[in-house]
Design an enzyme around this catalytic site. Structure first.
Site, PDB file in Angstrom:
ATOM      1  N   ARG A  60      51.132  31.492  -2.575  1.00 23.77           N
ATOM      2  CA  ARG A  60      50.419  30.743  -1.524  1.00 23.77           C
ATOM      3  C   ARG A  60      51.268  29.628  -0.912  1.00 23.77           C
ATOM      4  NH1 ARG A  60      46.010  31.075  -5.139  1.00 23.77           N
ATOM      5  NH2 ARG A  60      44.761  32.913  -4.643  1.00 23.77           N
ATOM      6  N   LYS A  67      56.949  28.123  13.132  1.00 19.77           N
ATOM      7  CA  LYS A  67      56.419  29.468  13.396  1.00 19.77           C
ATOM      8  C   LYS A  67      57.245  30.471  12.595  1.00 19.77           C
ATOM      9  CE  LYS A  67      54.351  29.254  17.998  1.00 19.77           C
ATOM     10  NZ  LYS A  67      54.392  29.841  19.359  1.00 19.77           N
ATOM     11  N   GLU A 113      67.551  29.204  25.952  1.00 16.62           N
ATOM     12  CA  GLU A 113      66.509  28.364  25.344  1.00 16.62           C
ATOM     13  C   GLU A 113      66.882  26.883  25.442  1.00 16.62           C
ATOM     14  OE1 GLU A 113      63.839  29.981  24.532  1.00 16.62           O
ATOM     15  OE2 GLU A 113      64.318  31.889  23.546  1.00 16.62           O
ATOM     16  N   LYS A 128      62.026  19.879  21.342  1.00 12.93           N
ATOM     17  CA  LYS A 128      61.106  20.756  20.615  1.00 12.93           C
ATOM     18  C   LYS A 128      60.297  19.950  19.605  1.00 12.93           C
ATOM     19  CE  LYS A 128      60.019  25.034  18.590  1.00 12.93           C
ATOM     20  NZ  LYS A 128      60.328  26.431  18.359  1.00 12.93           N
ATOM     21  N   GLU A 131      49.779  25.088  18.621  1.00 15.32           N
ATOM     22  CA  GLU A 131      49.646  25.636  19.974  1.00 15.32           C
ATOM     23  C   GLU A 131      48.187  25.713  20.401  1.00 15.32           C
ATOM     24  OE1 GLU A 131      52.613  28.624  20.661  1.00 15.32           O
ATOM     25  OE2 GLU A 131      51.573  29.391  22.417  1.00 15.32           O
ATOM     26  N   ARG A 156      52.418  23.060  23.504  1.00 20.09           N
ATOM     27  CA  ARG A 156      53.441  23.909  22.884  1.00 20.09           C
ATOM     28  C   ARG A 156      53.674  25.177  23.699  1.00 20.09           C
ATOM     29  NH1 ARG A 156      54.725  24.996  16.455  1.00 20.09           N
ATOM     30  NH2 ARG A 156      56.518  26.315  16.881  1.00 20.09           N
ATOM     31  N   ASN A 201      57.106  28.542  26.245  1.00 22.25           N
ATOM     32  CA  ASN A 201      57.182  29.956  26.610  1.00 22.25           C
ATOM     33  C   ASN A 201      57.617  30.172  28.054  1.00 22.25           C
ATOM     34  OD1 ASN A 201      56.342  30.892  24.072  1.00 22.25           O
ATOM     35  ND2 ASN A 201      54.217  30.463  24.580  1.00 22.25           N
ATOM     36  N   HIS A 218      59.044  33.441  29.312  1.00 27.28           N
ATOM     37  CA  HIS A 218      58.869  34.431  28.241  1.00 27.28           C
ATOM     38  C   HIS A 218      57.909  35.559  28.600  1.00 27.28           C
ATOM     39  CE1 HIS A 218      61.203  31.657  25.868  1.00 27.28           C
ATOM     40  NE2 HIS A 218      61.088  32.390  24.783  1.00 27.28           N
ATOM     41  N   HIS A 265      59.478  38.930  28.242  1.00 24.09           N
ATOM     42  CA  HIS A 265      58.917  39.859  27.258  1.00 24.09           C
ATOM     43  C   HIS A 265      58.660  41.226  27.893  1.00 24.09           C
ATOM     44  CE1 HIS A 265      55.928  41.534  24.435  1.00 24.09           C
ATOM     45  NE2 HIS A 265      56.653  40.890  23.542  1.00 24.09           N
ATOM     46  N   HIS A 283      67.038  38.828  23.500  1.00 23.00           N
ATOM     47  CA  HIS A 283      65.874  37.982  23.823  1.00 23.00           C
ATOM     48  C   HIS A 283      66.250  36.862  24.811  1.00 23.00           C
ATOM     49  CE1 HIS A 283      62.244  35.627  23.365  1.00 23.00           C
ATOM     50  NE2 HIS A 283      62.985  34.576  23.070  1.00 23.00           N
TER      51      HIS A 283
END
Ligand SMILES: NC(=O)c1ccc[n+]([C@@H]2O[C@H](COP(=O)([O-])OP(=O)(O)OC[C@H]3O[C@@H](n4cnc5c(N)ncnc54)[C@H](O)[C@@H]3O)[C@@H](O)[C@H]2O)c1
Ligand SMILES: [Zn+2]
Length: 368
Positions: free
Chosen positions: A121, A143, A185, A227, A237, A242, A246, A249, A253, A267
């Protein structure tokens, strides 16, 4: 060395940025390496280039590095590798208070962080990011994720590292294409909310990419600070702040999906194209001058990144690309929020974007 605090409520940590930090790993990790054996997850490329530095640093202080070396590449962010990594951590008898080290790019950071989030956990972990993308983006903010047949990053957890050591020396072995991709980025932070940083990128980006050490430290530290501010404000988010990260993106994507997440487009390369598309689409909607969008496109091209979707010679139309957007994680009750720009440093979340209009715009871009 630059030290950037990440002020997450209840679990603050630091990102340290500087050349040679891996060699000084043990003093930086003071108190975190409680046992002789130190579990380290990495990939074969990074191990070949930098494994010996950790072997020496840990060995000198009486520690024994315990390596788990994964195949390089996105395919390692899988259920199989997650299960195998968790089983390995259990076999290593990792306890909740122990730290696992994640030495690698975003793939290793995301997978190791997720394994650390779920073993017993949750155990602790330290990010040792080795790609520019990982140093300025994925190693900070907690993340973690793997990919599944349904899509990228669809299974994961928020789990913050307890320390991030971004050693700028490791960028010397990063393939140049990966370095440029990671740059997308970096410039993103300027476009989101920091026009002065975009101006800095315009002036110094090329020299930074060429290897200037102090410019690299500034670019990485400044990006991490941006960041960190965003993540501290909106860790999970939920408030929308946040989500600004993106930028580019959604378009990016769709391009990655259309090229089957292959080597055709890394990416960061997709994000670079996505940023140009977001800027041009914003101009098309009258939100900012066309000249500003073209400034963004010229900057991306000047950094050695592709700025024109048409150059990809994709065998698809705008509607094929927007169809990919329908599967976006950010879809919310049938609508897709879009990040648009009112100017450099003025990105905002628009909720009134019609995908049909985006498809028509993309048709023009594909034929430019
Ligand atoms: N968690 C987040 O917030 C977040 C944010 C952005 C991206 N990501 C994830 O990050 C991943 C992409 O990360 P990436 O671009 O770092 O890819 P990556 O981890 O695959 O690294 C890119 C390539 O460079 C090699 N490499 C890395 N560092 C090296 C070094 N110093 N020397 C030599 N070779 C080196 C790797 O072996 C790999 O082949 C994606 O899975 C993406 O989903 C996560
Ligand atoms: Zn990204």
């Amino acid at each position: 060395m630059a030290v950037i605090p990440v002020d997450i409520a209840g679990r603050p940590y630091e990102v340290r940025v500087g050349a040679g930090l891996l060699a000084e790993l043990v003093p930086h990790c003071r108190g975190r390496l409680r046992k002789r054996g130190v579990p380290i997850v990495t990939d074969a490329n990074v191990h070949a280039a930098w494994g010996h530095v950790l072997d020496a640093a840990l060995g000198e202080s009486g520690h024994e590095p315990r390596w788990r070396i994964l195949p390089p590449g996105e395919a390692s962010k899988s259920w199989d590798q997650l299960a195998a990594t968790v089983d390995w951590l259990l076999a290593e008898e990792v306890e909740r208070g122990d730290h696992v080290l994640a030495l690698g790019g975003g793939v290793i950071g995301d997978l190791t962080g997720f394994a650390a989030a779920i073993v017993k956990r949750g155990c602790r972990f330290v990010q040792l990011p080795t790609s520019l993308l990982a140093q300025v983006d994925s190693s900070v903010g907690g993340k973690t994720a793997i990919n599944t047949p349904a899509g990228k990053n669809l299974v994961g957890a928020f789990h913050q590292p307890s320390l991030v050591l971004a050693d700028l020396a490791v960028l010397d072995t990063l393939p140049e294409r990966e370095l440029r991709a990671g740059y997308a980025e970096v410039v993103k932070y300027g476009l989101i909310g920091d026009p002065d940083f975009f101006a800095w990128c315009d002036e110094h980006g090329a020299a930074m990419l060429a290897g200037d050490a102090s410019l690299r430290e500034y670019a990485v530290a400044h990006s991490v600070a941006a960041k960190a501010r965003i993540v501290a404000e909106d860790e999970h988010e939920t408030s929308g702040v946040r989500a600004l990260l993106n930028l580019g993106h959604t378009f990016g994507h769709a391009l990655e999906a259309e090229t089957h997440f292959s080597d055709t487009l890394l990416h960061g390369e997709a994000v670079a194209l996505g940023v140009v598309l977001a800027a041009r689409y914003s101009a098309r909607r009258g939100l900012m001058p066309r000249a500003t969008a073209e400034h963004v496109a010229r900057h991306i091209a000047a950094m050695g990144l592709r700025s024109e979707v048409s150059a990809l010679r994709l065998d698809c139309d705008g509607a094929d690309l927007t169809a990919h957007m329908l599967h976006d994680k950010k879809m919310d009750a049938g609508t897709l929020p879009f990040l648009l720009m009112r100017g450099i440093g003025e990105t905002f979340l628009a909720k009134d974007v019609e995908l049909g209009d985006v498809a028509a715009f993309l048709d023009e871009e594909l034929r430019r």
